[in-house]
Design an enzyme around this catalytic site. Sequence first.
Site, PDB file in Angstrom:
ATOM      1  N   PHE A 160      13.020 -33.855  27.401  1.00 51.77           N
ATOM      2  CA  PHE A 160      14.429 -33.466  27.454  1.00 51.77           C
ATOM      3  C   PHE A 160      14.584 -32.125  26.767  1.00 51.77           C
ATOM      4  CE2 PHE A 160      18.730 -33.161  25.772  1.00 51.77           C
ATOM      5  CZ  PHE A 160      19.466 -33.390  26.924  1.00 51.77           C
ATOM      6  N   ASP A 201       9.281 -27.610  21.435  1.00 51.29           N
ATOM      7  CA  ASP A 201      10.708 -27.908  21.312  1.00 51.29           C
ATOM      8  C   ASP A 201      10.864 -28.865  20.132  1.00 51.29           C
ATOM      9  OD1 ASP A 201      13.268 -28.947  21.392  1.00 51.29           O
ATOM     10  OD2 ASP A 201      13.348 -29.150  23.578  1.00 51.29           O
ATOM     11  N   LYS A 250      19.874 -28.724  16.344  1.00 49.05           N
ATOM     12  CA  LYS A 250      20.366 -29.945  15.698  1.00 49.05           C
ATOM     13  C   LYS A 250      20.520 -29.861  14.168  1.00 49.05           C
ATOM     14  CE  LYS A 250      19.916 -33.155  19.420  1.00 49.05           C
ATOM     15  NZ  LYS A 250      19.045 -33.099  20.582  1.00 49.05           N
TER      16      LYS A 250
HETATM   17  C1  LIG Z   1      19.193 -32.345  21.876  1.00 46.90           C
HETATM   18  C2  LIG Z   1      17.998 -31.707  22.450  1.00 46.90           C
HETATM   19  C3  LIG Z   1      18.088 -30.560  23.254  1.00 46.90           C
HETATM   20  C4  LIG Z   1      19.414 -29.975  23.685  1.00 46.90           C
HETATM   21  O1  LIG Z   1      20.203 -29.541  22.638  1.00 46.90           O
HETATM   22  P1  LIG Z   1      21.779 -29.282  22.906  1.00 46.90           P
HETATM   23  O2  LIG Z   1      22.263 -28.759  21.594  1.00 46.90           O
HETATM   24  O3  LIG Z   1      22.380 -30.574  23.301  1.00 46.90           O
HETATM   25  O4  LIG Z   1      21.871 -28.269  23.971  1.00 46.90           O
HETATM   26  C5  LIG Z   1      16.919 -29.989  23.694  1.00 46.90           C
HETATM   27  N1  LIG Z   1      15.720 -30.494  23.371  1.00 46.90           N
HETATM   28  C6  LIG Z   1      15.595 -31.589  22.603  1.00 46.90           C
HETATM   29  C7  LIG Z   1      14.235 -32.099  22.261  1.00 46.90           C
HETATM   30  C8  LIG Z   1      16.721 -32.244  22.136  1.00 46.90           C
HETATM   31  O5  LIG Z   1      16.608 -33.365  21.416  1.00 46.90           O
END
Ligand SMILES: *Cc1c(COP(=O)(O)O)cnc(C)c1O
Length: 394
Positions: free
Chosen positions: A132, A217, A246
């Site tokens: 994701f 990521d 985050k």
């Molecule tokens: C939450 C998340 C995203 C996206 O972040 P947003 O602030 O919602 O755009 C991308 N990669 C990972 C691994 C995530 O947990």
Amino acid sequence: MNAAFPALMPVYNRADICFERGEGAYLFDDKGQRYLDFVGGIAVAALGHAHPRLVQALKDQAEKLWIVGNVFRVHGTERLAQRLVDLTFADTVFFQNSGAEAWECCVKLIRKYFSAIGQPQRYRVITFQGCFHGRTLAGIAASKAEKMVGGFGPPMNGFDQVPWGDLDALRAAITPETAAIGIEPVLGEGGMKPASPEFLRALRALCDAEGLLLFFDEIQCGMGRTGKLFAHDWAGVTPDVMCIAKALGNGYPIGACLATAKAAQGMTMGTHGSTYGGNPLATAVGNAVLDVMEEPGFFETAQRRGAYLWRKLDELIARHPKVFTEHRGKGLMQGLRCVPTNTDVVEALRAEKLLVLSAGENVVRMLPPLIVTEAQIDEAVEIIDRVALKWTGA
Ligand SMILES: *Cc1c(COP(=O)(O)O)cnc(C)c1O
């Protein structure tokens, strides 16, 4: 007014609870009911809600300056970039407002690097099943999940995908067009699965051998979530490019693309930008988050709490084999694979005032704040124990 279309676009299945206030690991709704929050805005509130030092930093900054635009300098923004550089593999940082934007900045940087070194044919990124990376058009194209891409037109070109942890498939997927391998060191939404240190080291070696960039990521698993500042710190390897977000702002929107000077060589004047990225409010909070995390013992305590939760949940699943089949994760991102539908378990726990999330592969996901206490962990486990009896039929 149209009942089928509420004022808030109905793309989320929202629980019917309105929260008004938070304090540490707890949330309080508009009826004054208290919930133990193991969601934290989805791995965002790592220092808990209304942390006094973050509140102070935001208030102080709010009274001074909100925005100047990226055509001027801001000390706090430069300072946060320097601190991230000093703490990581990175030589340079670009701030964005969200995770998806930060991830996409990394993809742009990767493509631009290969263009700058005269190999513009290399533009594809290999990702992993279940990944994701956010909801932008590029992010959903990278995920390839039907529920995210369906109906949104031809998915953006440039992403290939292999099964999680499959090194042979990965080797086979590399072509002369491959630019980078992109991975969450701990798969979050996809089911709380850590990549092994050996796997991350193998990715590093493969990228070096093939002249590819390694792209992590760490939006969910970074910023202390696994008990070290970054999840890849456990493996002793570093990427060329990484996105974080985050917990960097603990709820104030901020994301960042971090890169080595080599990888960032294509990102010259005018090639990228953002109106709000790196604004003084966001970076004031980011600096305050780092201030708290850099205090002696912060990560050690988070590691101990992670180990404590791990032991308690292991004992719990041993008591409820008909409800939980597997325990996964790392540090304070842990998941239990369920026998019943995970969303039913999430709802049942919510009714008992414990907030958790679902994740892929029928997992119930727990993301307590890194400041969670043993007593709060006991409280959570006691609730899960009680709720599990519902399915055990005892
Ligand atoms: C939450 C998340 C995203 C996206 O972040 P947003 O602030 O919602 O755009 C991308 N990669 C990972 C691994 C995530 O947990």
